[in-house]
Design a protein around this motif. Sequence first.
Motif: not given
Length: 117
Positions: A113-117
């Motif tokens: 899971v990667t949370v990035s804009s």
Amino acid sequence: EVQLVESGGGLVQPGGSLRLSCAASGFPFSNVEMSWVRQAPGKGLEWVSGINNRGGITAYADSVKGRFTISRDNAKNTLYLQMNSLNSEDTAVYYCAKSFNDIDSPRGQGTQVTVSS
């Protein structure tokens, strides 16, 4: 043979949501407490959430309380983790594990899971 196969990870923007799944086989799933643990880059394993065998008792780490929801479908031998309001600190490999809160218990191969804009 115990098998735990996680899926549902991916790249998501901050504030977004994901639903992880864990397909279990090789043991009596409906009799076993389960959990989710995660490992962020460069850090150790962190317990995230646990659920009892029938799903009536759940617990969460303070870092995810109010944002994540653990559930299970014993008819489908599947564990879930609904993750809302994700932030960069949630970036990690997520594993399902065959216990309520033992991070050293058997787990699957993980889903990123990667949370990035």
